[in-house]
Design an enzyme around this catalytic site. Structure first.
Site, PDB file in Angstrom:
ATOM      1  N   GLY A   1     -51.131  26.992  20.623  1.00  0.00           N
ATOM      2  CA  GLY A   1     -51.737  28.129  20.859  1.00  0.00           C
ATOM      3  C   GLY A   1     -51.046  28.752  21.976  1.00  0.00           C
ATOM      4  O   GLY A   1     -50.839  30.144  21.923  1.00  0.00           O
TER       5      GLY A   1
ATOM      6  N   GLN B   1     -60.233  28.757  20.237  1.00  0.00           N
ATOM      7  CA  GLN B   1     -61.421  27.945  20.408  1.00  0.00           C
ATOM      8  C   GLN B   1     -62.256  28.289  19.159  1.00  0.00           C
ATOM      9  O   GLN B   1     -63.350  27.722  18.862  1.00  0.00           O
ATOM     10  CB  GLN B   1     -62.137  28.503  21.696  1.00  0.00           C
ATOM     11  CG  GLN B   1     -61.636  27.961  22.672  1.00  0.00           C
ATOM     12  CD  GLN B   1     -61.651  26.201  23.023  1.00  0.00           C
ATOM     13  OE1 GLN B   1     -62.708  25.758  22.337  1.00  0.00           O
ATOM     14  NE2 GLN B   1     -60.577  25.858  23.875  1.00  0.00           N
TER      15      GLN B   1
ATOM     16  N   SER C   1     -54.628  26.589  17.232  1.00  0.00           N
ATOM     17  CA  SER C   1     -53.833  25.281  17.775  1.00  0.00           C
ATOM     18  C   SER C   1     -54.478  24.152  17.004  1.00  0.00           C
ATOM     19  O   SER C   1     -55.599  23.951  16.759  1.00  0.00           O
ATOM     20  CB  SER C   1     -53.792  25.327  19.174  1.00  0.00           C
ATOM     21  OG  SER C   1     -53.486  23.971  19.631  1.00  0.00           O
TER      22      SER C   1
ATOM     23  N   HIS D   1     -54.462  20.946  18.099  1.00  0.00           N
ATOM     24  CA  HIS D   1     -55.264  19.723  18.582  1.00  0.00           C
ATOM     25  C   HIS D   1     -56.543  20.111  19.402  1.00  0.00           C
ATOM     26  O   HIS D   1     -57.300  19.277  19.863  1.00  0.00           O
ATOM     27  CB  HIS D   1     -54.301  19.431  19.889  1.00  0.00           C
ATOM     28  CG  HIS D   1     -54.253  20.235  21.193  1.00  0.00           C
ATOM     29  ND1 HIS D   1     -55.088  20.170  22.202  1.00  0.00           N
ATOM     30  CD2 HIS D   1     -53.659  21.439  21.465  1.00  0.00           C
ATOM     31  CE1 HIS D   1     -54.710  20.892  23.180  1.00  0.00           C
ATOM     32  NE2 HIS D   1     -54.041  21.686  22.466  1.00  0.00           N
TER      33      HIS D   1
ATOM     34  N   CYS E   1     -58.767  23.307  40.332  1.00  0.00           N
ATOM     35  CA  CYS E   1     -58.336  22.451  41.308  1.00  0.00           C
ATOM     36  C   CYS E   1     -57.747  21.540  40.519  1.00  0.00           C
ATOM     37  O   CYS E   1     -56.691  20.892  40.931  1.00  0.00           O
ATOM     38  CB  CYS E   1     -59.704  21.542  41.711  1.00  0.00           C
ATOM     39  SG  CYS E   1     -60.543  22.775  43.071  1.00  0.00           S
TER      40      CYS E   1
HETATM   41  C1  LIG Z   1     -56.114  25.508  24.424  1.00  0.00           C
HETATM   42  C2  LIG Z   1     -55.990  26.685  24.050  1.00  0.00           C
HETATM   43  C3  LIG Z   1     -54.841  27.464  24.265  1.00  0.00           C
HETATM   44  C4  LIG Z   1     -53.548  26.657  24.493  1.00  0.00           C
HETATM   45  O1  LIG Z   1     -53.140  25.965  23.127  1.00  0.00           O
HETATM   46  P1  LIG Z   1     -52.050  24.823  23.337  1.00  0.00           P
HETATM   47  O2  LIG Z   1     -52.070  24.443  21.519  1.00  0.00           O
HETATM   48  O3  LIG Z   1     -52.764  23.739  24.090  1.00  0.00           O
HETATM   49  O4  LIG Z   1     -50.966  25.490  23.496  1.00  0.00           O
HETATM   50  C5  LIG Z   1     -54.648  28.801  24.172  1.00  0.00           C
HETATM   51  N1  LIG Z   1     -55.997  29.578  24.290  1.00  0.00           N
HETATM   52  C6  LIG Z   1     -57.148  28.807  24.246  1.00  0.00           C
HETATM   53  C7  LIG Z   1     -58.224  29.780  24.268  1.00  0.00           C
HETATM   54  C8  LIG Z   1     -57.125  27.596  24.278  1.00  0.00           C
HETATM   55  O5  LIG Z   1     -58.540  26.921  24.322  1.00  0.00           O
END
Ligand SMILES: *Cc1c(COP(=O)(O)O)cnc(C)c1O
Length: 389
Positions: free
Chosen positions: A72, A180, A200, A202, A326
């Protein structure tokens, strides 16, 4: 032995067994380089083509509009930098929002330092942008509107169809970070007038380090990685075939089971929200009450520190995420929680519990059961809690 309950699905998800099974042959048996003309290479190329078609189908896109990336973050960077740095950008202006993921925000800030103009639209107390603000921000120089589909912290779902219509009417490219949203709402790039979209693997029960950028045919976007001819020379580098196969499998499972997944998660989410809000005073739900990610719960508990809450929750076996940065070494409260107008104090007392396919009703009830006394204990130590005064 304390239980271990994972409620941080928005950070990442476990890889489903079917996904791992689909990937395995591509490490040891079908390991050719997809660019090689021999049989080993052709076998790899075959599954690459099939995987691209599978991912395309989940978005109602064409296979040649799907570009595999390392996830992502890379897709977001490519969308913003690629559009502004293309051979013929429409102008030098981007419109985005204050609550985007850092992958979009930091890419936008870098472009700003290079002389590009960026407008950051504010959001209301539920996390929604205003379409009137969006229209008012458009200039002749606006080349790109980048608004996330669903916020990763508070779960708010933006009016993507309406934004797409506005972008189209003004002949401006529309990018959405759908990391998301993918697997949690139906996404049709045609119906929604989306030109670029980041996903993404994962976050949808696939492997880490792989994702995709959808780029509508004809969209002018600069190449992102120079090298070989992979991804139509736009994102070079030997393809991560096992990762791509796993990603496609995860995408297919998510697409085929969308309704069931959403219905199940929504019920669990609402059980958790209602259980907490009804039994803990001085608590509030962050994000939109209904236009909301099916697995997102984000609650602020006044008069406590989110970090202490997280540690005590972890001690009871529940893994969540706090409302501040944090964990990443900074004491600043989350830009998203500040964006919806929370004070520093309230933002710091926020907790995100994100649910997923392996969450059970028992897990939800356990989280409520352990959270009530933890919040109570922390408040007993707070000089600000009204009952202590
Ligand atoms: C997790 C996330 C990303 C980043 O994706 P990765 O595959 O971890 O680099 C970008 N945008 C949103 C909204 C995410 O939740």
């Amino acid at each position: 032995m304390t239980k271990r309950i994972y409620m941080d699905y928005s950070a990442t998800t476990p890889v489903k067994k079917e996904v791992v099974d689909a990937m395995m042959p591509y490490f040891t048996e079908i390991y050719g380089n997809a660019s090689s003309p021999h049989g080993f290479g052709r076998d790899a190329k075959k599954i690459l083509i099939k995987s691209r078609e599978t991912v395309a189908k989940t978005l109602n896109a064409n296979a040649d509009e799907i570009y595999f990336t390392a996830g992502g973050t890379e897709s977001d960077n490519w969308a913003l930098k690629g559009v502004l740095k293309s051979i013929k950008p429409k102008g030098n202006h981007i419109i985005t929002s204050t609550i985007e993921h850092h992958a979009v925000l930091h890419a936008a800030e870098t472009l700003e330092k290079e002389g590009y103009k960026v407008t950051y639209l504010p959001v209301d107390s539920t996390g929604l942008i205003s379409l009137e603000d969006l229209k008012a921000a458009i200039t002749d120089e606006t080349a790109l509107i980048s608004i996330m589909f669903i916020n990763n912290e508070i779960g708010t779902i933006q009016p993507i169809k309406e934004i797409g219509e506005i972008a189209k009417a003004h002949n401006i490219y529309f990018h959405t970070d759908a990391v998301q949203a993918y697997g949690n709402v139906a996404i049709d790039v045609e119906e929604l007038n989306i030109d670029l979209l980041s996903v993404s693997s994962h976050k949808i029960y696939g492997p880490k380090g792989v994702g995709a950028l959808y780029i509508r045919k004809g969209t002018l976007v600069a190449n992102f990685v120079e090298g070989g001819a992979q991804e139509k020379k736009k994102r070079a580098g030997t393809e991560n075939i096992p990762g791509i196969v796993g990603f496609a499998k995860a995408a297919e499972i998510a697409h085929d089971n969308l309704d069931e997944h959403v219905n199940r998660l929504t019920a669990l989410r609402d059980r958790l929200i209602n259980g907490l809000l009804s039994q803990i005073d001085y608590s509030r739900l962050n994000g939109h009450p209904t236009k909301r990610h099916p697995g997102n719960v984000n609650i602020s508990f006044e008069f406590i520190e989110g970090e202490a809450l997280l540690l005590m929750l972890d001690h009871k076996g529940v893994a969540g995420s706090s409302g501040s940065a944090c964990t990443s070494g900074s004491l600043d409260p989350s830009h998203v929680l500040m964006g919806i107008g929370l004070t520093h104090e309230v933002a710091h007392g926020s907790l995100r519990l994100s649910l997923g396919d392996f969450t059970t009703e028992e897990d939800v009830d356990y989280a409520i059961e352990v959270l009530i006394p933890i919040v109570q204990r922390l408040r007993e130590m707070s000089p600000l809690y009204p009952a202590n005064n």
